[in-house]
Every structure is written in structure tokens, then in C-alpha cells.
Write a protein that holds these residues in place. Sequence first.
Motif, PDB file in Angstrom:
ATOM      1  N   GLY A   1       0.926  -0.686   0.102  1.00  0.00           N
ATOM      2  CA  GLY A   1       0.071  -0.222  -0.419  1.00  0.00           C
ATOM      3  C   GLY A   1       0.657   1.101   0.313  1.00  0.00           C
ATOM      4  O   GLY A   1       0.520   2.396  -0.766  1.00  0.00           O
ATOM      5  N   LEU A   2       1.937   1.232   0.944  1.00  0.00           N
ATOM      6  CA  LEU A   2       3.081   2.701  -0.211  1.00  0.00           C
ATOM      7  C   LEU A   2       2.978   2.613  -0.861  1.00  0.00           C
ATOM      8  O   LEU A   2       3.545   3.610  -1.658  1.00  0.00           O
ATOM      9  N   GLY A   3       3.693   1.845  -1.509  1.00  0.00           N
ATOM     10  CA  GLY A   3       3.942   1.662  -2.383  1.00  0.00           C
ATOM     11  C   GLY A   3       2.743   2.447  -3.359  1.00  0.00           C
ATOM     12  O   GLY A   3       3.775   3.181  -5.167  1.00  0.00           O
ATOM     13  N   LEU A   4       1.974   2.216  -3.485  1.00  0.00           N
ATOM     14  CA  LEU A   4       0.998   2.686  -4.378  1.00  0.00           C
ATOM     15  C   LEU A   4       1.123   3.975  -4.304  1.00  0.00           C
ATOM     16  O   LEU A   4      -0.035   5.357  -4.679  1.00  0.00           O
ATOM     17  N   LEU A   5       0.421   4.823  -2.616  1.00  0.00           N
ATOM     18  CA  LEU A   5       1.155   5.901  -1.897  1.00  0.00           C
ATOM     19  C   LEU A   5       1.867   6.936  -3.350  1.00  0.00           C
ATOM     20  O   LEU A   5       1.969   8.028  -3.655  1.00  0.00           O
ATOM     21  N   LEU A   6       3.182   5.951  -2.998  1.00  0.00           N
ATOM     22  CA  LEU A   6       4.505   6.866  -3.781  1.00  0.00           C
ATOM     23  C   LEU A   6       3.956   7.185  -5.099  1.00  0.00           C
ATOM     24  O   LEU A   6       4.367   7.732  -5.410  1.00  0.00           O
ATOM     25  N   LEU A   7       3.667   6.129  -5.402  1.00  0.00           N
ATOM     26  CA  LEU A   7       3.043   6.124  -7.205  1.00  0.00           C
ATOM     27  C   LEU A   7       2.114   7.309  -6.946  1.00  0.00           C
ATOM     28  O   LEU A   7       2.134   8.378  -8.319  1.00  0.00           O
ATOM     29  N   ALA A   8       1.285   7.683  -6.703  1.00  0.00           N
ATOM     30  CA  ALA A   8       0.515   8.673  -6.718  1.00  0.00           C
ATOM     31  C   ALA A   8       1.553  10.183  -6.493  1.00  0.00           C
ATOM     32  O   ALA A   8       0.854  11.292  -6.890  1.00  0.00           O
ATOM     33  N   ALA A   9       2.047   9.800  -5.633  1.00  0.00           N
ATOM     34  CA  ALA A   9       3.037  11.116  -5.608  1.00  0.00           C
ATOM     35  C   ALA A   9       3.872  10.864  -6.420  1.00  0.00           C
ATOM     36  O   ALA A   9       4.272  12.514  -7.340  1.00  0.00           O
ATOM     37  N   VAL A  10       4.491  10.158  -7.397  1.00  0.00           N
ATOM     38  CA  VAL A  10       5.163   9.972  -8.404  1.00  0.00           C
ATOM     39  C   VAL A  10       4.410  10.772  -9.881  1.00  0.00           C
ATOM     40  O   VAL A  10       4.291  12.118 -10.490  1.00  0.00           O
ATOM     41  N   GLU A  11       2.695  10.552 -10.028  1.00  0.00           N
ATOM     42  CA  GLU A  11       1.949  11.339 -10.451  1.00  0.00           C
ATOM     43  C   GLU A  11       1.352  12.380 -10.359  1.00  0.00           C
ATOM     44  O   GLU A  11       1.296  13.261 -11.408  1.00  0.00           O
ATOM     45  N   ALA A  12       1.540  13.012  -9.591  1.00  0.00           N
ATOM     46  CA  ALA A  12       1.200  13.928  -9.303  1.00  0.00           C
ATOM     47  C   ALA A  12       2.288  15.202  -9.500  1.00  0.00           C
ATOM     48  O   ALA A  12       1.838  16.390  -9.380  1.00  0.00           O
ATOM     49  N   GLY A  13       3.702  14.720 -10.006  1.00  0.00           N
ATOM     50  CA  GLY A  13       4.301  15.492 -10.445  1.00  0.00           C
ATOM     51  C   GLY A  13       5.656  15.571  -9.326  1.00  0.00           C
ATOM     52  O   GLY A  13       6.096  16.923  -9.685  1.00  0.00           O
ATOM     53  N   ALA A  14       5.345  15.896  -8.245  1.00  0.00           N
ATOM     54  CA  ALA A  14       6.376  15.411  -7.600  1.00  0.00           C
ATOM     55  C   ALA A  14       7.765  15.035  -7.705  1.00  0.00           C
ATOM     56  O   ALA A  14       8.364  14.424  -8.348  1.00  0.00           O
ATOM     57  N   SER A  15       8.938  15.928  -7.288  1.00  0.00           N
ATOM     58  CA  SER A  15      10.531  15.883  -7.863  1.00  0.00           C
ATOM     59  C   SER A  15      11.154  15.343  -6.714  1.00  0.00           C
ATOM     60  O   SER A  15      12.540  15.008  -6.502  1.00  0.00           O
ATOM     61  N   GLU A  16      10.428  16.080  -5.247  1.00  0.00           N
ATOM     62  CA  GLU A  16      10.364  14.470  -4.222  1.00  0.00           C
ATOM     63  C   GLU A  16       9.755  15.010  -3.347  1.00  0.00           C
ATOM     64  O   GLU A  16       8.904  15.459  -3.452  1.00  0.00           O
ATOM     65  N   ILE A  17      10.107  12.772  -2.465  1.00  0.00           N
ATOM     66  CA  ILE A  17       9.446  12.293  -1.697  1.00  0.00           C
ATOM     67  C   ILE A  17       9.386  12.442  -0.500  1.00  0.00           C
ATOM     68  O   ILE A  17      10.568  11.604  -0.779  1.00  0.00           O
TER      69      ILE A  17
ATOM     70  N   LEU B   1       8.006  -2.317  -3.231  1.00  0.00           N
ATOM     71  CA  LEU B   1       8.878  -2.132  -4.537  1.00  0.00           C
ATOM     72  C   LEU B   1       8.097  -2.963  -5.702  1.00  0.00           C
ATOM     73  O   LEU B   1       7.833  -2.848  -7.007  1.00  0.00           O
ATOM     74  N   ALA B   2       7.217  -3.628  -5.465  1.00  0.00           N
ATOM     75  CA  ALA B   2       5.993  -5.002  -6.023  1.00  0.00           C
ATOM     76  C   ALA B   2       4.882  -4.235  -6.213  1.00  0.00           C
ATOM     77  O   ALA B   2       5.000  -3.757  -7.944  1.00  0.00           O
ATOM     78  N   ALA B   3       5.059  -2.624  -5.999  1.00  0.00           N
ATOM     79  CA  ALA B   3       3.769  -1.774  -6.010  1.00  0.00           C
ATOM     80  C   ALA B   3       4.770  -0.908  -7.226  1.00  0.00           C
ATOM     81  O   ALA B   3       3.509  -0.343  -7.923  1.00  0.00           O
ATOM     82  N   LEU B   4       5.445  -0.613  -6.777  1.00  0.00           N
ATOM     83  CA  LEU B   4       6.418   0.238  -7.784  1.00  0.00           C
ATOM     84  C   LEU B   4       6.807  -0.455  -9.305  1.00  0.00           C
ATOM     85  O   LEU B   4       7.375  -0.047 -10.099  1.00  0.00           O
TER      86      LEU B   4
ATOM     87  N   LEU C   1      10.172   5.059 -10.475  1.00  0.00           N
ATOM     88  CA  LEU C   1       9.824   6.787  -9.848  1.00  0.00           C
ATOM     89  C   LEU C   1      10.340   7.380 -10.882  1.00  0.00           C
ATOM     90  O   LEU C   1      10.881   8.345 -10.036  1.00  0.00           O
ATOM     91  N   ARG C   2      10.664   8.258 -11.571  1.00  0.00           N
ATOM     92  CA  ARG C   2      11.033   8.802 -13.112  1.00  0.00           C
ATOM     93  C   ARG C   2      11.777   9.678 -12.063  1.00  0.00           C
ATOM     94  O   ARG C   2      12.071  11.133 -11.953  1.00  0.00           O
ATOM     95  N   ASP C   3      13.148   9.537 -11.507  1.00  0.00           N
ATOM     96  CA  ASP C   3      14.296   9.570 -10.833  1.00  0.00           C
ATOM     97  C   ASP C   3      13.477  10.832  -9.677  1.00  0.00           C
ATOM     98  O   ASP C   3      14.263  12.389  -9.587  1.00  0.00           O
ATOM     99  N   VAL C   4      12.907  11.018  -9.221  1.00  0.00           N
ATOM    100  CA  VAL C   4      12.508  11.388  -8.216  1.00  0.00           C
ATOM    101  C   VAL C   4      13.506  11.361  -6.679  1.00  0.00           C
ATOM    102  O   VAL C   4      13.485  10.247  -6.554  1.00  0.00           O
ATOM    103  N   SER C   5      13.490  12.528  -5.911  1.00  0.00           N
ATOM    104  CA  SER C   5      14.461  11.806  -5.354  1.00  0.00           C
ATOM    105  C   SER C   5      13.972  11.471  -4.157  1.00  0.00           C
ATOM    106  O   SER C   5      12.403  12.294  -3.703  1.00  0.00           O
TER     107      SER C   5
END
Length: 369
Positions: free
Chosen positions: A109-125, A142-145, A176-180
Motif C-alpha cells: 500500500g505504501l508503494g501505491l501512495l508513492l506512485l500517486a505522488a510521482v503521478e502528481a508531479g512531485a520532484s521530491e517525496i 517495491l512490488a507496487a512500484l 520513480l522517474r528520478d524523484v528524490s
Amino acid sequence: MRVLICPDKFAGTLSAPEVAEAIVAGWSKPGDDLVRRPLSDGGPGFIEVLAGALGGRRVPVPTVDPLGRPVEGEILLSGATAYVESALACGLHLLSPDERDPNSASSYGLGLLLLAAVEAGASEIVIGLGGSAVNDAGAGMLAALGAPPVDVAGYALPYGGAYLNAAAALGGVPRLRDVSLVAATDVDNPLTGLQGASNVFGPQKGASREDVYRLDAALEQFADVLEKAFDVSDLKNTPGGGAAGGIGAALIALGGRVVSGIGLVSTAIGLDREFDAADLVITGEGSFDHQSLRGKVVAGIAGAARDRGLPCIVVAGRNETGYREAAAAGVTETYSLTEHFGSTETAMKEPARGLRELASRISEQWSRV
């Protein structure tokens, strides 16, 4: 007198803002200046506290709990930074006591939250870590990612820490599209060993002694996989790697840097300015024990108060820390609800009333008025 009130949550009963409100409500000296600054060390309440300080936009995100059941999560967007609270998807509070099993609990579930942050355009999470029910070193995340752990035949492993003893590689590259990444941790424990995630935190998540041995060995194996996949070294011993059941180690492997959760939150809300103006500091948490002094809210607040020569009072649901150990960390005095009520059951049922009554006692003893 200016009193700085900066508690953490009382897990399972009151949020940090509710704890602060109860202390203010019980304070019996109306002439005192009471300053409320509820805190989080990266665990539950991380987004709530930061949203109050930073503003930004809270975005609902559907995700899953440690057993794969749907739950509603969220992320906080502030400029180019997204803040994610791991406990919203991996929290121990999401499971009933008889459901707790770190052998099978997953950080997916944490991976799903990270994906949402990436899709929202964040450059840092910034990921707040703490209060988790998992012990899978971020394998589910990692599996979700898109990078699930696989066995020697290339088949994806079942979810949960116990199955990582068969991990041979990762079956993809994290999206992760190079998000820090920044891991805001509530502890400095390493991934494995006597002070590692399995040994220290496994039992409170439902692990038996046999489970602890099995999980620690499984995380050793998975650490080797992560080191090879991401070209990092000494992942087993890096401070903070054991945070949130080893999710810290996975974030470190992904290039993330580790910061103190309480330090990050304190900076965000300008706590240093409040310390400089305070005469007395009150902090607290549900259980004040040996883990409290390893990077949690109480340790950070008591240390800051000590450095400024300020008295620091801890209010807790229960106190399991020795006087000398607490004093060395900067704690002047400790009050607990279980001692106040003489009953753990009452302390759990009526924490707000207990905090009001303790606050009244503290104000009588410490106020200059």
C-alpha cells in the motif's frame, strides 16, 4: 510563564493535537501563555501535523492495508514536494490484535501512495516512517512500484517478510522517474541483528521468538538482493534502515537519504523559535520506554530542552523508562496515566480526562503564578 506543549500522539487513543488540547484544557493557571505545537516523528499523524504547519493540498489516494484490504490514504503536496505517511497503508493500527502477523503483512500500500505522488508531479517525496505492522524491508512497496522480489526461477514471491528468504533478485525497475526520496524515520535502528527491525520491533507486531529468527534471516537475504540490484553496500547496518519494518533500508537502496522525523517536523513548524521563548516544555507519547529515546518525539524535544537549560516534562500513557535514563536524555519529570489512574484499562478508556487532571497538577507545581 510561557509553556510549550509539543506532544506526539497517544497511539490507539488520541492524536497529537488532541493530546495538546487536553493539556491546555486542564491547565489551571489562566495567566500562563500556553503554546500548542503537536508533533509527529514520522509515524501516525505525520501528514496531519505537517498540513497544519505547511498548508499545501491534501490529496485522497485509495490504497490497501498490510493485508491487502482497501483503505483510504492521502498525500500532502506542498510545492514540488510530496509528503507520504507510511502508517496510512502499513500502520499497526489498521489491524486488530489477532490479525497482526509480520510474516505476511505487506508494504504494498505504501508503494501505491508513492506512485500517486510521482503521478502528481512531485520532484521530491518525503516518506514518514513509523508505527508499521510490516517486516518486509519494503518488498511490497517495491512490488507496487514495479520491482517485485523474485525467486531463482523468476517467480514473484508471496507478500510478507517471511518469504524473503527465497529472494534472488528483483523482477523489474521501480517506476520513480528520478524523484528524490527522503526517509523521515522515528528510530535509528539498523535493518538486521540484535538491534534490527525483526528483533526490536517484530514482537510488538505479533512475531514469536521463532518468527523473529526467521524474519531476521529473511531480511539478511533480501538485503543482499537490494545491494546487488542498486549497487549499494552495508545495507544491513545503516542507521535508520530498520525503520518501519525495514522500509528504511529499501528507501536507502533507492538512493533516499535518511533524516530524523522529529527534526524535519520541528523545522517545518519553526519549533526552535518556540523553544527560545519558552520557560517550560511539555511533551509526551502513549508509551515512554527504551524505544522513545532512539529518535522519537520525546527524545528530540527533551534533548532540545536540555541544550537550552529548560525543564522538560513528559506525560505518557505508561512509563517504562528509568529515572537516570530519562534524566540523561533531558527529561526533568515524568507523569503517566496508568500511575495516575492506577489502572491501564482506565488510562486507555479516559486518556483525555487523565491528561486534563495531570495538567492541572503540573500547572500547580510548576507555574510561577
